[in-house]
Design a protein around this motif. Structure first.
Motif, short mmCIF file in Angstrom:
data_model
loop_
_atom_site.label_atom_id
_atom_site.label_comp_id
_atom_site.label_asym_id
_atom_site.label_seq_id
_atom_site.Cartn_x
_atom_site.Cartn_y
_atom_site.Cartn_z
N UNK A 1 40.73 7.11 31.00
CA UNK A 1 39.64 6.15 30.83
C UNK A 1 40.13 4.93 30.04
N UNK A 2 39.73 3.71 30.46
CA UNK A 2 38.90 3.36 31.61
C UNK A 2 39.74 2.90 32.82
N UNK A 3 41.00 3.33 32.87
CA UNK A 3 41.88 2.90 33.95
C UNK A 3 41.44 3.51 35.29
N UNK A 4 41.78 2.80 36.34
CA UNK A 4 41.42 3.28 37.68
C UNK A 4 42.15 4.58 37.99
N UNK A 5 41.43 5.48 38.64
CA UNK A 5 42.00 6.77 39.01
C UNK A 5 42.58 6.68 40.42
N UNK A 6 43.85 7.03 40.61
CA UNK A 6 44.47 6.95 41.95
C UNK A 6 44.00 8.09 42.85
N UNK A 7 44.18 7.91 44.13
CA UNK A 7 43.79 8.95 45.09
C UNK A 7 44.67 10.18 44.96
N UNK A 8 45.92 9.99 44.60
CA UNK A 8 46.88 11.09 44.53
C UNK A 8 47.51 11.14 43.15
N UNK A 9 47.33 12.27 42.45
CA UNK A 9 47.88 12.41 41.11
C UNK A 9 48.99 13.44 41.04
N UNK A 10 49.54 13.81 42.19
CA UNK A 10 50.58 14.84 42.19
C UNK A 10 51.87 14.34 41.55
N UNK A 11 51.97 13.03 41.29
CA UNK A 11 53.16 12.51 40.60
C UNK A 11 52.99 12.55 39.09
N UNK A 12 51.91 13.16 38.61
CA UNK A 12 51.65 13.23 37.17
C UNK A 12 52.82 13.92 36.49
N UNK A 13 53.43 13.25 35.52
CA UNK A 13 54.53 13.83 34.77
C UNK A 13 54.74 13.03 33.51
N UNK A 14 55.41 13.64 32.54
CA UNK A 14 55.72 12.91 31.32
C UNK A 14 56.67 11.75 31.62
N UNK A 15 57.48 11.90 32.65
CA UNK A 15 58.46 10.86 33.00
C UNK A 15 57.78 9.58 33.47
N UNK A 16 56.78 9.72 34.34
CA UNK A 16 56.11 8.52 34.85
C UNK A 16 55.32 7.83 33.74
#
Length: 311
Positions: free
Chosen positions: A96-111
């Motif tokens: 919040x309040x950033x836009x939520x992407x359609x795909x979050x499977x790239x979620x990682x500490x690296x990104x």
């Protein structure tokens, strides 16, 4: 290998989110400046927009929040840290309040670390004092290690660097104990019921009825970031392997913070970090658990200010 990754994934979710809820009753008691009264700014990096607030002048201090949190987490630090510094608190990707992407499977500490390094450069900051809590501390560590030119000092509040546990005598037992307290939330999220997913998670970690006892301001903030927990649950690569050799590459002066009442798993990780870091100090925040900056902001601020004044 895959089962080991899943275990560590759930351990991180349990560790960073559970202690948020333990600390939550004190949230409403904070006084002073409130981020909710401030106008957020936006910066475009890596194809997305990140929101942040800033106040004060001087050498920049950047705050990196943990799981189920956002830029509002640091209200207890706004007054104290902005008196002598340019204080910046931002919301990470998926928060919040950033836009939520359609795909979050790239979620990682690296990104998230890639985003943070780009964020610091995008708003043209000179080398910063970087302060991270929990999952945000793991992110801050990666930035300090891989982008030393943007860092003056580093403060880490109990980063869940679980791979380091593999090199400790107690690691396996601590991981096993933590996994028994975890709860599978993926089913509710897959059904599109984010609130139920968070409810199951909270009650599974802290006991039945805990979710229903959350103070309204905390519940709102948690639900504002529920999709982030959903993203972590679906991640294919939540965080990278980390060894003592990786930690030794970090050259910035580093302050490790422990909560006096935090679970043993965090102290064991900080013990390992203290052993591996080339330039390190360590301090304990009294009368606080993992969410130390919320539970005892005065002691947290004093330790941080004392440390960054040296650098």
């Amino acid at each position: 290998m895959q089962s080991s990754t899943l275990v560590l994934k759930y351990i991180v979710l349990v560790s960073v989110a559970a202690m948020f809820f333990v600390a939550s009753p004190s949230f409403a008691q904070q006084k002073g400046a409130s981020s909710s009264d401030m106008q957020t700014r936006e910066v475009q990096i890596n194809g997305l927009s990140l929101h942040y607030i800033e106040l004060g002048q001087g050498t920049p201090v950047v705050l990196v929040h943990g799981t189920l949190e956002d830029y509002r987490t640091w209200d207890g630090q706004l007054d104290a840290l902005s008196k002598g510094y340019r204080l910046i608190s931002y919301s990470r990707r998926y928060h919040y309040p950033n836009e939520w992407p359609k795909d979050a499977t790239d979620f990682s500490v690296t990104i998230h670390a890639t985003d943070l390094a780009a964020f610091i450069k995008a708003i043209n900051l000179p080398p910063v004092h970087l302060i991270g809590h929990s999952y945000g501390a793991f992110i801050a560590f990666l930035v300090a290690r891989d982008h030393p030119g943007v860092i003056r000092s580093l403060t880490l509040g109990e980063p869940p660097m679980m791979p380091l546990l593999k090199t400790t005598p107690e690691g396996d037992a601590l991981l096993a104990a933590a996994i028994t307290r975890s709860i599978a939330t993926g089913e509710a999220f897959k059904q599109g019921n984010d609130e139920e997913g968070v409810r199951r998670f909270v009650n599974g970690v802290l006991g039945e009825g805990s979710y229903e006892k959350l103070p309204p301001p905390v519940l709102k903030r948690v639900m504002d970031n529920a999709r982030e927990l959903k993203g972590e649950s679906s991640s294919r690569d939540l965080f990278p392997p980390t060894t003592c050799e990786d930690v030794q590459k970090l050259k910035a002066p580093t302050l490790l913070l422990d909560g006096e009442r935090s679970p043993k798993i965090f102290r064991v990780i900080n013990d390992r970090l203290e052993h591996c870091l080339p330039s390190v100090e360590r301090a304990t925040i009294p009368a606080a658990s993992h969410q130390m900056e919320v539970e005892n902001p005065q002691a947290f601020n004093e330790k941080v200010l004392e440390f960054i004044a040296k650098h």
